[in-house]
Design an enzyme around this catalytic site. Structure first.
Site, mmCIF file in Angstrom:
data_model
loop_
_atom_site.group_PDB
_atom_site.id
_atom_site.type_symbol
_atom_site.label_atom_id
_atom_site.label_comp_id
_atom_site.label_asym_id
_atom_site.label_seq_id
_atom_site.Cartn_x
_atom_site.Cartn_y
_atom_site.Cartn_z
ATOM 1 N NE ARG A 167 -33.075 2.532 41.032
ATOM 2 C CZ ARG A 167 -34.115 3.399 40.220
ATOM 3 N NH1 ARG A 167 -33.434 3.924 39.258
ATOM 4 N NH2 ARG A 167 -35.006 3.655 40.404
ATOM 5 C CG HIS A 197 -38.750 1.648 37.483
ATOM 6 N ND1 HIS A 197 -37.517 2.098 37.399
ATOM 7 C CD2 HIS A 197 -39.200 2.486 36.166
ATOM 8 C CE1 HIS A 197 -37.044 3.060 36.824
ATOM 9 N NE2 HIS A 197 -38.077 3.265 36.021
ATOM 10 C CG ASN A 203 -38.074 4.786 39.413
ATOM 11 O OD1 ASN A 203 -37.131 5.264 39.685
ATOM 12 N ND2 ASN A 203 -38.609 5.366 38.275
ATOM 13 C CD GLU A 204 -38.661 8.790 37.643
ATOM 14 O OE1 GLU A 204 -39.053 8.730 36.472
ATOM 15 O OE2 GLU A 204 -37.415 9.398 37.845
ATOM 16 C CG ASN A 208 -34.536 8.438 39.726
ATOM 17 O OD1 ASN A 208 -33.796 7.890 40.576
ATOM 18 N ND2 ASN A 208 -35.672 7.915 39.144
ATOM 19 C CE1 TYR A 230 -33.579 11.086 35.645
ATOM 20 C CE2 TYR A 230 -32.039 11.179 33.703
ATOM 21 C CZ TYR A 230 -32.758 10.477 34.899
ATOM 22 O OH TYR A 230 -32.584 9.032 34.636
ATOM 23 C CD GLU A 237 -33.917 6.527 37.081
ATOM 24 O OE1 GLU A 237 -34.268 7.818 36.107
ATOM 25 O OE2 GLU A 237 -34.821 5.780 37.208
ATOM 26 C CD1 TRP A 243 -32.242 6.543 31.970
ATOM 27 C CD2 TRP A 243 -32.595 5.137 33.478
ATOM 28 N NE1 TRP A 243 -33.418 5.761 31.486
ATOM 29 C CE2 TRP A 243 -33.341 4.661 32.441
ATOM 30 C CE3 TRP A 243 -32.609 4.030 34.644
ATOM 31 C CZ2 TRP A 243 -34.378 3.717 32.563
ATOM 32 C CZ3 TRP A 243 -33.573 3.011 34.641
ATOM 33 C CH2 TRP A 243 -34.457 2.882 33.205
ATOM 34 C CD GLU A 264 -36.613 6.976 28.841
ATOM 35 O OE1 GLU A 264 -35.504 6.179 28.866
ATOM 36 O OE2 GLU A 264 -37.149 7.596 29.702
ATOM 37 C CD1 TRP A 265 -40.131 5.757 30.765
ATOM 38 C CD2 TRP A 265 -41.395 3.840 30.996
ATOM 39 N NE1 TRP A 265 -39.769 4.877 31.888
ATOM 40 C CE2 TRP A 265 -40.430 3.972 31.871
ATOM 41 C CE3 TRP A 265 -42.341 2.937 30.712
ATOM 42 C CZ2 TRP A 265 -40.396 2.730 32.843
ATOM 43 C CZ3 TRP A 265 -42.319 1.805 31.439
ATOM 44 C CH2 TRP A 265 -41.372 1.828 32.498
ATOM 45 C CG PHE A 311 -31.538 8.285 28.855
ATOM 46 C CD1 PHE A 311 -31.155 9.425 29.767
ATOM 47 C CD2 PHE A 311 -32.895 8.344 28.566
ATOM 48 C CE1 PHE A 311 -31.920 10.632 29.930
ATOM 49 C CE2 PHE A 311 -33.731 9.460 28.941
ATOM 50 C CZ PHE A 311 -33.112 10.497 29.570
#
Ligand SMILES: *[C@@H]1O[C@H](CO)[C@@H](O)[C@H](O)[C@H]1NC(C)=O
Ligand SMILES: *[C@@H]1O[C@H](CO)[C@@H](O)[C@H](O)[C@H]1NC(C)=O
Ligand SMILES: *[C@@H]1O[C@H](CO)[C@@H](O)[C@H](O)[C@H]1NC(C)=O
Ligand SMILES: *[C@@H]1O[C@H](CO)[C@@H](O)[C@H](O)[C@H]1NC(C)=O
Length: 520
Positions: free
Chosen positions: A106, A151, A196-197, A337, A339, A410, A459, A466-467, A475
């Site tokens: 992905r 994304h 994406n989300e 996604n 977590y 994810e 993920w 990571e943003w 990750f």
């Protein structure tokens, strides 16, 4: 680390897995055959987080290129200018996927690489060629591309021109971008997701204002402009209609001849009632409505959840009859996604100090019940290890959306790690192995109960950008040394490979692996 030491390390990891297999073959074990034979097992990435090459190949600046270059926005002052240099190393990265034995990958397409000026300029053939090469390399290895159109990143020009997602203009731009991609890649790509989300992104960008374009109002956050009570719903409306427009184009012009399917990816925590009282059960349902049904109800059932209308009132846009017709294009599958989980307490029938992130659902979210955290903490605050949450979320989706096909797009575990953390420490990621094992076990429970889950993506393939956390949160299944751009499989990568190759894998305990590794 020297070549010899590295070999020893690898030997140690493989031995750790073998010994653990023997030691624990009698306890809870997980096997590939607990999932359908056609199941997609993969790993996931996104364009801005791994590609780099931010000024190469005639790409324009994206909203994230502009944002990360503003001072004080990213925890470690870093950016994605180079990231994993995947732009140059993609062939090597496809080899890494092949080594794992996954049958799907992905990834997302950088809109600014394909259409540097959105619909106001030319299609960038260099951008098309880049993704075309990735897709061909994957297919040569028998790996199905599972492509995300958006994304988080998009051409900055669209923000500058008309305020991007705040304007209904974006629907035309997104539909155009989607069509360019269907046209260029749809002969080979059979799995598409539009967004994406967006549910999570919109809150970060327009409610608390910490992601670009950093819009919010007080007391939700500290922004120069925005309206936290209005804009998130306006933006969501435009995202939902952009999704519907793209799906409509796919259905009318491409799906029959290309034979693929298309969905959307939503991030969903599980919300567990804090107390055993009806008010908290209702609060948990409400929180799920404001998290996932906010997008999935309109797309699948044609309108926002009633409990959102009830609370948000006239700030929640209405769908016009024409828009409702467009929504009939729906989707083929739901991407999830998943977590973490959180406890929630009711704030509708009793008053609470409302949280700025979850508070719009009139719930109070808390990580503890009677002083006990809901799960083991991870490197990301607010994200806990709660394996049963994935089963609960999937069963919720199954029930609410009539068992629409689902993919876990994810799921993964974060380690804290900056330049001072040793490679040794990072690759010995026994907690990630335990995490994946346990979440997969609960996912297989849901499948046994009839949930139509068709894939699972970890993920992430690689440690990456990571943003807002920059390179401080990791990750990856693969460790990345960002100075040399060398990749090394972590214990979790070796574990995943064994699992995919059909090994019976036990639940791993941290101390057991340490024992094996220190003695070798
Ligand atoms: C970049 O695009 C311009 C036109 O916008 C074109 O003239 C140029 O050749 C392109 N550069 C490369 C390296 O393809
Ligand atoms: C809000 O942002 C301004 C400008 O960036 C800054 O000067 C101020 O200290 C911030 N206030 C708070 C409470 O963070
Ligand atoms: C919740 O409360 C009901 C009675 O109101 C009781 O029957 C049930 O066992 C309780 N469940 C839990 C998990 O405590
Ligand atoms: C596992 O890997 C071995 C060696 O590559 C291969 O021969 C075997 O067929 C694989 N087994 C499964 C179940 O994929």
């Amino acid at each position: 680390m020297g070549e010899k030491k590295k070999k020893n390390k690898m030997k140690c990891m493989l031995m750790a897995i073998m010994v653990l297999q023997m030691l624990f073959s009698h306890v809870s074990s997980l096997h590939r055959t607990q999932f359908p034979s056609t199941f997609l097992f993969g790993a996931a990435t996104s364009s801005y987080q791994i590609e780099g090459g931010y000024l190469e190949g005639n790409k324009s600046l994206s909203n994230w290129d502009v944002f990360t270059h503003m001072p004080g926005k990213i925890l470690d002052g870093s950016n994605g200018d180079v990231a994993d240099d995947h732009y140059h190393l993609y062939t090597e990265d496809v080899e890494l996927l092949d080594y794992l034995g996954v049958n799907s990958y992905r990834f997302s397409i950088s809109w600014a690489r394909i259409l540097p000026r959105g619909r106001f300029g030319e299609i960038n053939l260099e951008g098309i060629a880049f993704y075309s090469n990735i897709i061909d390399a994957l297919l040569l290895k028998g790996i199905q591309p599972f492509v995300t159109l958006n994304h988080f990143d998009f051409p900055y020009e669209l923000e500058h021109r008309y305020g991007a997602w705040l304007s209904s203009e974006i629907q035309k731009d997104f539909a155009y971008f989607a069509e360019v991609c269907f046209n260029a890649f749809g002969d080979r790509v059979k799995f598409w997701t539009t967004f994406n989300e967006p549910n999570l992104l919109i809150k970060f960008s327009y409610m608390i204002g910490v992601f670009p374009p950093c819009r919010c109002s007080k007391p939700f956050g500290n922004c120069t402009s925005g309206d936290s009570a209005v804009e998130p719903y306006v933006v969501a409306h435009n995202v939902i209609l952009s999704h519907a427009t793209a799906v409509d184009v796919y259905r009318r012009k491409y799906q029959a001849k290309q034979g693929g399917s298309i969905g959307i990816v939503i991030a969903t925590k599980w919300y567990e009632p804090l107390r055993n009282i009806t008010e908290d059960y209702a609060a948990a349902q409400r929180a799920l409505s404001f998290e996932a049904a906010w997008f999935l109800d309109p797309i699948i059932n044609g309108d926002y959840p009633a409990e959102m209308r009830d609370i948000v009132g006239s700030n929640l846009p209405e769908f016009t009859p024409a828009e409702q017709r467009l929504l009939e294009s729906k989707l083929d599958f739901i991407g999830i996604n998943q977590y973490s989980s959180t406890y929630v307490r009711d704030c509708k029938y009793s008053s609470c100090q409302l949280d700025f992130y979850e508070g719009n659902a009139l719930v109070f979210a808390t990580d503890e019940r009677d002083g006990v955290p809901i799960g083991k903490p991870t490197a990301l605050s607010g994200i806990f290890v709660v394996p049963y949450g994935i089963e609960k979320v999937v069963m919720y989706m199954k029930q609410r959306y009539n068992n629409t096909p689902m993919y876990i797009t994810e799921n993964g575990y974060s380690q804290k790690g900056d330049s001072s953390t040793s490679m040794e420490e990072m690759v010995n990621d026994i907690e990630r192995v335990e995490f994946i094992h346990d979440y997969l076990s609960y996912l297989s429970n849901a499948i046994r109960q009839g949930a139509d889950v068709r894939g699972y993506f970890i993920w992430s393939l690689l440690d990456n950008f990571e943003w807002a956390f920059g390179y401080t949160i990791k990750f990856g299944l693969y460790y990345v040394d960002f100075d040399s751009q060398r990749r090394a499989p972590k214990l979790s990568a070796e574990w995943y490979k064994k699992f995919l190759n059909g090994s019976n894998l036990p639940k791993v305990k941290e101390d057991d692996a340490k024992l094996v590794c220190s003695s070798s």
